[in-house]
Motif scaffolding. Sequence first.
Motif, mmCIF file in Angstrom:
data_model
loop_
_atom_site.group_PDB
_atom_site.id
_atom_site.type_symbol
_atom_site.label_atom_id
_atom_site.label_comp_id
_atom_site.label_asym_id
_atom_site.label_seq_id
_atom_site.Cartn_x
_atom_site.Cartn_y
_atom_site.Cartn_z
ATOM 1 N N VAL A 1 6.580 0.402 -14.285
ATOM 2 C CA VAL A 1 6.673 -0.453 -13.103
ATOM 3 C C VAL A 1 7.641 0.162 -12.107
ATOM 4 O O VAL A 1 8.734 0.582 -12.464
ATOM 5 C CB VAL A 1 7.158 -1.868 -13.488
ATOM 6 N N LEU A 2 7.211 0.213 -10.854
ATOM 7 C CA LEU A 2 8.062 0.653 -9.765
ATOM 8 C C LEU A 2 8.131 -0.507 -8.781
ATOM 9 O O LEU A 2 7.128 -0.867 -8.175
ATOM 10 C CB LEU A 2 7.454 1.904 -9.116
ATOM 11 N N ARG A 3 9.313 -1.145 -8.673
ATOM 12 C CA ARG A 3 9.502 -2.316 -7.829
ATOM 13 C C ARG A 3 10.052 -1.926 -6.462
ATOM 14 O O ARG A 3 10.578 -0.844 -6.275
ATOM 15 C CB ARG A 3 10.482 -3.280 -8.494
ATOM 16 N N GLY A 4 9.937 -2.860 -5.536
ATOM 17 C CA GLY A 4 10.489 -2.649 -4.199
ATOM 18 C C GLY A 4 9.484 -2.123 -3.196
ATOM 19 O O GLY A 4 9.851 -1.768 -2.079
ATOM 20 N N CYS A 5 8.208 -2.092 -3.560
ATOM 21 C CA CYS A 5 7.169 -1.612 -2.644
ATOM 22 C C CYS A 5 6.798 -2.714 -1.656
ATOM 23 O O CYS A 5 6.874 -3.896 -1.984
ATOM 24 C CB CYS A 5 5.921 -1.199 -3.422
ATOM 25 N N SER A 6 6.383 -2.322 -0.472
ATOM 26 C CA SER A 6 5.920 -3.294 0.519
ATOM 27 C C SER A 6 5.002 -2.592 1.505
ATOM 28 O O SER A 6 5.020 -1.369 1.630
ATOM 29 C CB SER A 6 7.107 -3.925 1.253
ATOM 30 N N GLY A 7 4.186 -3.409 2.181
ATOM 31 C CA GLY A 7 3.305 -2.882 3.214
ATOM 32 C C GLY A 7 1.882 -2.691 2.734
ATOM 33 O O GLY A 7 1.468 -3.200 1.690
ATOM 34 N N ASP A 8 1.128 -1.953 3.519
ATOM 35 C CA ASP A 8 -0.277 -1.670 3.270
ATOM 36 C C ASP A 8 -0.450 -0.902 1.958
ATOM 37 O O ASP A 8 0.254 0.089 1.721
ATOM 38 C CB ASP A 8 -0.823 -0.845 4.449
ATOM 39 N N VAL A 9 -1.375 -1.351 1.106
ATOM 40 C CA VAL A 9 -1.525 -0.728 -0.212
ATOM 41 C C VAL A 9 -1.901 0.754 -0.116
ATOM 42 O O VAL A 9 -1.416 1.562 -0.912
ATOM 43 C CB VAL A 9 -2.517 -1.480 -1.131
ATOM 44 N N ASP A 10 -2.740 1.120 0.834
ATOM 45 C CA ASP A 10 -3.113 2.531 0.976
ATOM 46 C C ASP A 10 -1.900 3.383 1.341
ATOM 47 O O ASP A 10 -1.735 4.496 0.838
ATOM 48 C CB ASP A 10 -4.222 2.713 2.018
ATOM 49 N N GLN A 11 -1.032 2.848 2.193
ATOM 50 C CA GLN A 11 0.178 3.582 2.573
ATOM 51 C C GLN A 11 1.132 3.689 1.392
ATOM 52 O O GLN A 11 1.775 4.721 1.186
ATOM 53 C CB GLN A 11 0.873 2.917 3.761
ATOM 54 N N VAL A 12 1.235 2.633 0.598
ATOM 55 C CA VAL A 12 2.100 2.661 -0.579
ATOM 56 C C VAL A 12 1.613 3.732 -1.552
ATOM 57 O O VAL A 12 2.419 4.502 -2.090
ATOM 58 C CB VAL A 12 2.178 1.275 -1.256
ATOM 59 N N VAL A 13 0.313 3.809 -1.767
ATOM 60 C CA VAL A 13 -0.235 4.854 -2.645
ATOM 61 C C VAL A 13 0.080 6.232 -2.073
ATOM 62 O O VAL A 13 0.524 7.129 -2.799
ATOM 63 C CB VAL A 13 -1.756 4.674 -2.865
ATOM 64 N N SER A 14 -0.119 6.414 -0.778
ATOM 65 C CA SER A 14 0.198 7.696 -0.139
ATOM 66 C C SER A 14 1.668 8.053 -0.303
ATOM 67 O O SER A 14 2.013 9.200 -0.608
ATOM 68 C CB SER A 14 -0.154 7.663 1.354
ATOM 69 N N ASP A 15 2.538 7.068 -0.118
ATOM 70 C CA ASP A 15 3.973 7.304 -0.284
ATOM 71 C C ASP A 15 4.302 7.677 -1.728
ATOM 72 O O ASP A 15 5.148 8.542 -1.973
ATOM 73 C CB ASP A 15 4.777 6.071 0.136
ATOM 74 N N TYR A 16 3.634 7.044 -2.687
ATOM 75 C CA TYR A 16 3.840 7.397 -4.095
ATOM 76 C C TYR A 16 3.416 8.837 -4.352
ATOM 77 O O TYR A 16 4.143 9.608 -4.986
ATOM 78 C CB TYR A 16 3.068 6.440 -5.019
#
Length: 117
Positions: A83-98
């Motif tokens: 689990v990686l907590r503290g994510c926010s925003g658009d899911v596609d952007q979160v995946v890209s950031d990951y």
Amino acid sequence: MKIALPTRNGMIDSHFGHCEYYTIVELGPNKEVVSKEVLEAPQGCGCKSNIAFTLRDLGVELMLAGNMGQGAVNVLSGQNISVLRGCSGDVDQVVSDYIVGKLTDSQISCDHHDCNH
């Protein structure tokens, strides 16, 4: 690798246990997105459901989440889902950031609960 993201209206839901659905993203060997699907969230509180077992059976290895209580983290970890907590925003952007290594775990757990435990 499969990643689950608690989602509401295309955005990371701030509380995993109350999300509308889970976006399941599969990454290929070069960390490219090879598939994306939606898994409907169980009715009621997610922490009282079998969602961790369902996600495990789907091959999910990581959850990118907003806020989550330590109990939920423990249940997911018990099913070999990091689990990686503290994510926010658009899911596609979160995946890209990951994918590019921009995300780190906030290590902050919710200390409140709306499910009357």
